[in-house]
Design an enzyme around this catalytic site. Structure first.
Site, PDB file in Angstrom:
ATOM      1  N   THR A  76       6.874  15.169  -9.605  1.00 20.86           N
ATOM      2  CA  THR A  76       7.822  14.108 -10.366  1.00 20.86           C
ATOM      3  C   THR A  76       6.900  14.084 -11.948  1.00 20.86           C
ATOM      4  OG1 THR A  76       6.021  12.428  -9.503  1.00 20.86           O
ATOM      5  CG2 THR A  76       7.889  12.795  -8.280  1.00 20.86           C
ATOM      6  N   GLY A 136       0.960  -1.134   0.084  1.00 13.39           N
ATOM      7  CA  GLY A 136      -0.014   0.019   0.035  1.00 13.39           C
ATOM      8  C   GLY A 136       1.072   1.127   0.061  1.00 13.39           C
ATOM      9  N   ARG A 149     -11.462  -3.771  -3.311  1.00 15.29           N
ATOM     10  CA  ARG A 149     -11.059  -3.052  -1.910  1.00 15.29           C
ATOM     11  C   ARG A 149     -12.109  -2.541  -1.265  1.00 15.29           C
ATOM     12  NH1 ARG A 149      -6.668   1.367  -4.107  1.00 15.29           N
ATOM     13  NH2 ARG A 149      -6.351   1.616  -1.957  1.00 15.29           N
ATOM     14  N   ASP A 209       5.951  -4.432  -4.247  1.00  9.48           N
ATOM     15  CA  ASP A 209       5.954  -2.911  -4.243  1.00  9.48           C
ATOM     16  C   ASP A 209       6.636  -2.151  -3.483  1.00  9.48           C
ATOM     17  OD1 ASP A 209       3.255  -4.015  -5.293  1.00  9.48           O
ATOM     18  OD2 ASP A 209       2.264  -2.459  -4.599  1.00  9.48           O
ATOM     19  N   GLY A 227       7.213   5.161  -7.183  1.00  9.39           N
ATOM     20  CA  GLY A 227       6.870   6.592  -6.593  1.00  9.39           C
ATOM     21  C   GLY A 227       6.939   6.635  -5.216  1.00  9.39           C
ATOM     22  N   ASP A 228       6.423   5.476  -4.472  1.00 10.97           N
ATOM     23  CA  ASP A 228       6.503   5.594  -3.064  1.00 10.97           C
ATOM     24  C   ASP A 228       7.964   5.375  -2.630  1.00 10.97           C
ATOM     25  OD1 ASP A 228       3.727   5.357  -3.214  1.00 10.97           O
ATOM     26  OD2 ASP A 228       3.791   3.214  -3.329  1.00 10.97           O
ATOM     27  N   GLU A 261       1.148   3.923   1.619  1.00 14.33           N
ATOM     28  CA  GLU A 261       1.617   4.598   2.782  1.00 14.33           C
ATOM     29  C   GLU A 261       2.484   3.554   3.688  1.00 14.33           C
ATOM     30  OE1 GLU A 261      -1.518   4.568   1.997  1.00 14.33           O
ATOM     31  OE2 GLU A 261      -1.981   6.416   1.532  1.00 14.33           O
ATOM     32  N   SER A 262       2.434   2.466   3.521  1.00 18.60           N
ATOM     33  CA  SER A 262       3.118   1.271   4.048  1.00 18.60           C
ATOM     34  C   SER A 262       4.618   1.190   3.167  1.00 18.60           C
ATOM     35  CB  SER A 262       2.616   0.043   4.409  1.00 18.60           C
ATOM     36  OG  SER A 262       1.973  -0.548   3.309  1.00 18.60           O
TER      37      SER A 262
END
Lengths: 316, 316, 316, 316, 316, 316
Positions: free
Chosen positions: D226, D33, D105, D294, D257-258, D35-36
Site C-alpha cells: 500500500t 486494535g 499499553r 477506528d 489500513g485495517d 486485528e479486531s
C-alpha cells in the site's frame, strides 16, 4: 397573513457529527418539513407566515409547534387523537458514504387531514399559499386536500406556489406525474428541480427550455427550474432569467431548496421582481448551507450582506 | 441454549436528566424490550441466551441487534423489508410529574412474525423459554405465534415462563384475559404483578392467595406474584415463599420487573431452588434501579455482594 | 511556602451520571490525588501551596499540572521520560451497587521519585508538609523518599502531617503497619480513619481512646481520628476534642477526607486552635460532598457560611 | 469460522473535536486494535469472524468485548487476573498540528498470552487467520505465540495473512525485521506499506518491484503493497495488479489500513479474485475515512455503491 | 388578550449538574424572568398571554423572544439599539453549598422602557395585567412605567396583579417599601412572601393576619401570602383561605413562586374561585419543581392529575 | 519576569459547532483576551509570563484566573467589588455567513484600573511589556493607565510592544489614531495589520513601505506589518524581512494574530533575531488555527516541527 403553507413537519433525529445511527447513543432532535421550512425562511425575511397541518396531541406534536413558533412561524394545527408523528433519522456523512435518510412517517396524523379539519379561513386570507409535491404523495386524502386548498387559495386571490420535490420513496414517477399535473391548473408559480422535471414530468432539454415549456403547457405565471450548483432559471412574462449560486462552506445541506423557495417568496411578496427574488432565494440558500438543521434561521441583514458581497471578515 | 426469549425490542428515546420532550434538543438513544431485558439480565448472570424476533432491515434494526450483542445476548432475527422499528419516547421525572411514556410501536415488523419466519430450532433447543403478555397484545398474528412457540418449547422439553405484564395502552383487560388464559396451558412458570392479577385476571385476595389460586386453577408449576415495594411471593410445590425487596437508590426504575425475572430464571436454570431464585431476582432488581436504561447490566459478583449485604463502601 | 504536599496525582476517568464503564461512550476527565486534593483545599482557604511530584513529560502529565494550577496550587514537578501517568476509572452509583474504582497506576513515573529528583528546597522552606499513607505504598523507592522528606521537613522546622489512608489494593495491613510506624517518628499530626486504626494499626477501643493511645505511643503532637458520619475526634495537648459532621446533600463523596484535612491544616496554619481547625475541616468536607470531582473547590466565605449556619436560601 | 484474528485491542480515549488533551474535560471512549479492526470490517462484509486475545477481567476488558460483539465480531478471550488493559490517547488535529497518539499499553494482559491460554481450536477451524506486526512487537511471549498460531493455522489449512504495520514506538527496525522474517515462512498473504518495506524490510524500488521481490524472496502467495494516496499494488500468481484509492472526505483517518485489509480478506474469502479484493479493500478504506473511530462500520451495500460510483446524492 | 405581563427576561447561564462556574467549560443557556415565567405558566394552562418588554436588537434579544414563543407566550417587544441583554449565572448545588446566583443585568435595554416605547394597546385590551416588584427596582424610568401601566390597565378594566418579589441585591427595603406602596393603589391582587411582608412591608403576625391587614390597609381585592413549605393563605371577600403545598421531588426550585402565580391567575381568569385558584397555583408550583429551568412547562392534564392525586405510576 | 502583559480578558460564550446563538441551548465557556492570549502563547514557548488586570471578585473573575493559570500564565489581578466581567458571544460559521461576535464588555471592572490599583512592580521587573490598542479604547482611565505602564516599563528597561488591533465597535478611527500616536513614543515594537495601518493610521503603500514609514516617523525599533494570508513584513535595523504563512487547516481562526505576537516575542526574548522571531510567530499562528478557543496551547516541540516541515504523519 402574508404566506400560508400546508404540509407535514417531521421530527428529525440525527447522530452527532458523522457517527453511525446503529452505534449512536444520543441523537440531535429537531423538527423539519419542506413546507414549514419555506414558511420559516420567508418569516425570517419579513413575512407573516402560518403553517397549516394536523398533528398528534402529544409531546411530539407539541415539539413541532414549539419549534416552529420559536422560529417565527405560527402553527395552525388540527390536534388529533389518532395518527402518528412522522419521524426521520438522518445520518450525515461525507463522500463516498454520503448522507442517509431513514423515513418513518407512515400513518402520520397529517395523512388524514381534510379541509374540514383545517382552519381554511387562513388559506382564504393569504397573499401567498405554498405546498410541495411531498404532501399529495403522503395519502389519497392529502392529495384531495392539497387540490382543494390550492383551488381555494387561488379563488380567494392568493398567489399559489408548488415545489415538485419528488420523493421516490413515497411514490413512483408515473403516479406522481398524474397527480401533480392535476394540481397544476391551480398553481401560479412552479418550482422544480431539473432532475425532477426530467424523470417525473418527462421534460427534455436544458433548464431554460424546461421552464419555458412547462410555462407554456400549463399556463404558469412563473416557472423556476433549479439545477444544483449550476443555479436557477426562471421563466416569467415571456422572459428567461438566470441566477447563479453564491459560494458556501456547506455545514448541513438539507433544506437548501426550501431556503431558496422561502427567500424567493419573501422577496416577491414584498414587491421584488423576479431578478430580485431569485437573488434572495440564492442568498438564503447559501446561508442555509452554513446552518445546522433544515431551516434557514437567517436575518434580512445577512441576506443583504451576501448580496453586497460583504461577508468576508469577523466584524469586531 | 439455556434461555430463549421472544418479543419486541424497541428503541428508547429520552431527554437528558428531567428535561421535557417538547423542549429537548437531544435524546438518549437505547434499545429495550421486556423479553430482551430478561434475556440480558439472565445472560449477564451466566446463561447462554438468545432473543428471537423480527426486525426491519435498516440501521434502526441493526441498532437493536448491536445493543443486544454488546450486552451478551445473541439476537436470532428475521430481517424484514416491511414493517417499522418500534420506538418509545420516555420522559423521566420525579413526583408529582412522574415518568411519562409515549409509545410509537404500531405496525412494527415484529407484528407479522410467524413461526415460519423465525428460527424455531432455537426454541426447540432451549432449556428455558420466556415471553411476556406484551407480545400477544401486539397483533393477532403475534398472539398465534406466541401460542405456537410456547407449545413448541414445552413439547421440546423446555421450561416455559410468561410474565403477564399488562399494558392498558395495547388492549383492554377482557381481551387480555381471554388471550392470556389461552396461553396458560402451555406455561410452567407465571409471573404476574398483584395489580395485574386483580384487574386483568380478576383475582381477589392477597398475593399468597392469588399465587395459590392461579396455580391450582391453571396447573402452573410455579406462580410468582410481585407487589412492588412489598416484595414477591411464590407458590411452588404446594408451598408459599416470600421475598422482600433490597433497598436501592433509584436512578432509573424502568425494567425493574424484567430484571427480577431475569435474575430468577438465571438462578433456577443454574440449579437454584425457589428461595435462591427469588433472592437473585430481588437482588438483580435492586441493582437495576441504580443503572440507567432498561437493562440490568450487572455481574454475578455484584448480585453476590447484594445477597451478602456487602455493598456499603467504595472498595479501594 | 505555607504548605507543601508530596504524592501521586492520577487522572480520573468516569462515565457521566451513573452509566456503567463497559457501556459508556464518553468519560469525564479530571485529575485527583490525596495529597494534591489536600493542597487544593488548603490553597482555596488561604494558604500558599505547592504539590511536589514526578510526572511523565506528556500531554497527560500536563493535564495534571494544568488542573492543579487552575485550582490554585503550584505544581513543582520532576518531568520524566519514563514511567506512566497513573489513571483510575470511577463508576459512581447509588446503593446497592455502590461506587466502584478501577485503579491503573502501576509503574507511574512517581514511583521512581527520589529526593534527588525533587526540588527539596520547597520542602525545607515549608511551614507545613503533608503526605498520605498511599505514597509509601506505591513503591519501595517512594517509601524511602517519603521518609526522607518527612524527616527533612521536620528538621527544617515544618509541622509534618500524615493521613494513614490505607488502600488494601496497594498493600496488606501488616506491611502497611510496619512501614507507617517507621514514618511516625517524623510526624507531628496524624490523621487516621477509625477503621484504618483498627485494621492496620491494630488499635482497639473507641475513637477517643484510639487518638489518645496513638498519641501516647508515638508521641504525636496531634492525632485526629475520623469516623465517617459520626464526625472526628482529636487528641492534642492532653485533651480530647470532638467535632460532628455538617449535613450535606452528597453529589460526589470522593475526596471528602482530603477536604477535611485541607480545611484543618488551612485553619491551623492561619493560627486557629484545634477546635477551629476541626470545624473548618468538617465544613470543608461538607461542602466537598456537593461538588463534582475529588477536590474541595470552595471559598473561605462558603466555609464561613457553613459555620454560621447561613446556607439555606438562594441569595438574590 | 471464516476469519480468526489475533492481537491486542486497546481502549481509545480522545477529546471531542480538535480539543487538546491537556485541556479536555471529557473524552470519547472507544475500543480499537489492528486485528479486531480487520475482523470487524470483514465481519460487516459477510464473514463470520472471531478475535482471539487475552484481557483483564474488569469493566475495562468487558468494554472491549462488548464493543466487538456490538460490531459483529465474536471475542474469544482468555480472562486474566493480572495484566493491564492497554489504552491510547488520541488527539485529532488538522495540519500543521497533525494527529497525535499517546500509547499507554505496557504490561497489557495480552503480553503474556501463550497458546495454552487461548482457544486454539478456533485457529485450527479457521479459513483465514490474520495478525499484524504489532503483536510480536508487544512482548517476547507474544512473538512466540504469534509464530505458533501462524504455523498452526497454516497446518490446519487456513490462509494466513500478516500486515507488517511497523510501530517505531514499540521496537527498532532491525529487531522488527528479524522477527518478522522469522514469521514469513508461515504467511501466505503479506500486506506492507511501501514506507515500512523500505525502512524495516530494507526493500528498494517502487511498489511493484517491492511486491514482486518480497514474493520471490519469501515465497508468499500474495503480496499487497500500500502507498497511501497512490493506492495499492498486489503481486499474485506472477502478475501485478494496481488499485487506486476512492476519493473520500476524511473525518477520521485512523484505521484506514485495517479497513483495506478487512475488505480485501472479506472478498477473497467469499471467492473474489485479486482484482475484486483490491477494489473491496479500497472501497472499504474510503468509507472508513468518513466514520468516526477506528473501525469500518459499513454494509456490503455501501461498498457496492462505492464500486458502482453511486454515492453522490441524498437518497429520499 | 387574557393576560399581559411586563418586566425583564434575562438569559440564564448555568453549569451542568452541580459543577462550579469557575471550572465549567460549558453552560446551559435558557431565558427566564419573573413576569414571563408567570405568562408562560398561565399560557400553558389555557390563557392567551403576551409579555411586554424592551430588548436589544441582537441574537441575544432574539434568543429571549424565540424561547418565549416556543413556550406559547407572545412577546410584544420594543427593539432597542442601545442597552444590554440582562444575564444571570446560576450555580445549582445541594446543602450546605446552596444555589448561587450572579446577576449581570445592569443597563439592560428594558431599564429605559417608557410607555411611549411599548405597545400599550395590549395592556388596554388585557383581562389581567401582571408585573412584579423586580421591575420598578431596575430603574427610576421603569418605576414610572410600571406605575403608568398598572394604572392604565386598571382604567381599561383589567384585573391588576403584583408579586412583591423583593430582591435585596437591587434595592434596600426602605426604598422598596415606598415605591411598592405607591403602586398599591393600582393593584387588585397582591402576592407577597411572608418573609417579604415582614422585612419590606414591616408587617407582623402570621400569614392570615398579614393578608387581612394588607387587604384592609390598601384595599386590595385579594391578598395571597406565600410561606414556602407551609403553603399559601389568601384573604378575599372578607374570608381567609389556606392552601398547603403538594409534595414534589425538587429538580430545579427556581421559578416555583412564578409558577404558583401563573397557575393561580390562569384559573381565576378562566372562572375559578379563590379555592380553585390556590389549588391550581400549588399544583403548578409542585410540577415546576420537577422541571429544569425557570418555567412551568406543564399541561392542564398534568395539573388535573396532581389535583386528583393521580400521579404515582408510569402510565403504559 | 520575562513578559508582562496588560489588558482585558473576557469570557467567551459560543454555541457548539455552527449552531446559531438564538437557538443554542448550551454554550462553550472559555476565557480570552488579546493580551492574555499573547502571554499564554509566549509562556507555552518558554517565557515566564504575567498578565496584569482588574477583575470582579466573583466566580466569573475566578474563571478568568483559573483559565490563565491552567495555561501557564500568572494572573496579577486587582480584585474589585464593582464593575462587570466582560463577556462576548461568538457564533462560528463558514462563508457566506461568517463568524459573528457580540460584545458585552461595557463597564467591565478593568475599565477603572489605575496604576495605583495594579502591581506595577511587575511591570518594572519585566523584560518585555505588551499591550494592545484594545486596552486604551475601553475607557479614558485605561488610556491613561496604558500610557503610564508603557512609559514605566520602558524606563525600567523593558522592551515595550504594542499591537494596534483596531476595533471599530469600540472607537472611531480618528480617535484611535490620536490616542495610539500618543502611545507610540513609549513603544519599541509595533505590530499592525496592513488594513489597520491604512484605515486608522492613514498609511499608504504596501506593507514594506508601511513598516519603513512608521518606523521612521515614530522611531520604533521594530515594526511588524501583518497581512493575513500574505504573511508578515518587519522593518528593523534599517532592513526589511518578509515571512510567509505556514499552511493550516483552520479549525478556529480567532486569536491567530495574538499567537503570532506571542510566538514572535517568545523567540526574541530568548535571543532569536528578527528572522527567527517572525518564523516562530508564523508557526505559532498556524498551530493556533488548529486549536479551539482563542489561545495557542502549543509546545516548543510543535513549533519546531512546523519549522522543520515535520508535520505530515501520525507518529506511532
Amino acid at each position: 397573513m402574508d404566506l400560508v403553507t400546508f404540509g407535514e413537519t417531521m421530527l428529525r433525529l440525527s447522530p452527532p457529527g458523522q457517527e453511525r445511527l446503529e452505534r449512536a447513543t444520543e441523537l440531535e432532535f429537531r423538527a423539519a418539513g419542506a413546507e414549514s421550512n419555506v414558511a420559516v425562511a420567508a418569516g425570517r425575511l419579513g413575512l407573516e407566515t402560518t403553517w397549516l397541518s394536523k398533528l398528534p396531541d402529544s409531546p411530539l406534536g407539541r415539539k413541532v409547534t414549539a419549534t416552529l413558533r420559536a422560529q417565527g412561524t405560527e402553527p395552525a394545527v388540527a390536534w388529533s387523537e389518532s395518527g402518528r408523528q412522522g419521524v426521520y433519522f438522518l445520518e450525515q456523512a461525507g463522500e463516498p458514504r454520503g448522507t442517509n435518510v431513514v423515513y418513518d412517517r407512515t400513518d402520520a396524523a397529517v395523512t388524514t387531514a381534510t379541509p374540514a379539519d383545517l382552519d381554511v379561513s387562513r388559506v382564504e386570507a393569504a397573499d401567498y399559499f405554498f405546498t410541495s409535491g411531498i404532501t399529495p404523495a403522503l395519502s389519497a386524502t392529502l392529495a384531495d386536500t392539497t387540490r382543494d386548498l390550492l383551488a381555494r387559495a387561488r379563488e380567494s386571490g392568493a398567489t399559489t406556489a408548488l415545489d415538485v420535490n419528488y420523493r421516490s420513496k413515497l411514490w413512483d414517477s408515473t403516479t406522481a406525474r398524474a397527480e401533480l399535473e392535476s394540481l397544476f391548473p391551480h398553481v401560479d408559480v412552479l418550482f422544480v428541480a431539473r432532475r425532477d422535471a426530467r424523470r417525473v414530468l418527462d421534460r427534455e432539454g436544458d433548464a431554460p427550455a424546461i421552464a419555458r415549456g412547462l410555462s407554456e403547457d400549463f399556463d404558469f405565471g412563473t416557472v423556476v427550474v433549479t439545477r444544483g450548483e449550476d443555479g436557477a432559471v426562471a421563466f416569467h412574462g415571456g422572459e428567461t432569467v438566470e441566477q447563479s449560486v453564491f459560494e458556501a462552506e456547506t455545514h448541513d445541506a438539507v433544506g437548501t431548496g426550501d431556503a431558496f423557495v422561502g427567500g424567493y417568496i419573501a422577496r416577491r411578496a414584498q414587491g421584488g421582481d423576479i431578478v430580485d427574488a431569485l437573488e434572495w432565494g440564492a442568498a438564503t440558500a447559501a446561508l442555509k448551507r452554513t446552518i445546522p438543521g433544515d431551516v434557514a434561521l437567517v436575518t434580512p441583514a445577512e441576506v443583504d450582506a451576501v448580496l453586497d458581497g460583504n461577508t468576508a471578515d469577523i466584524d469586531r
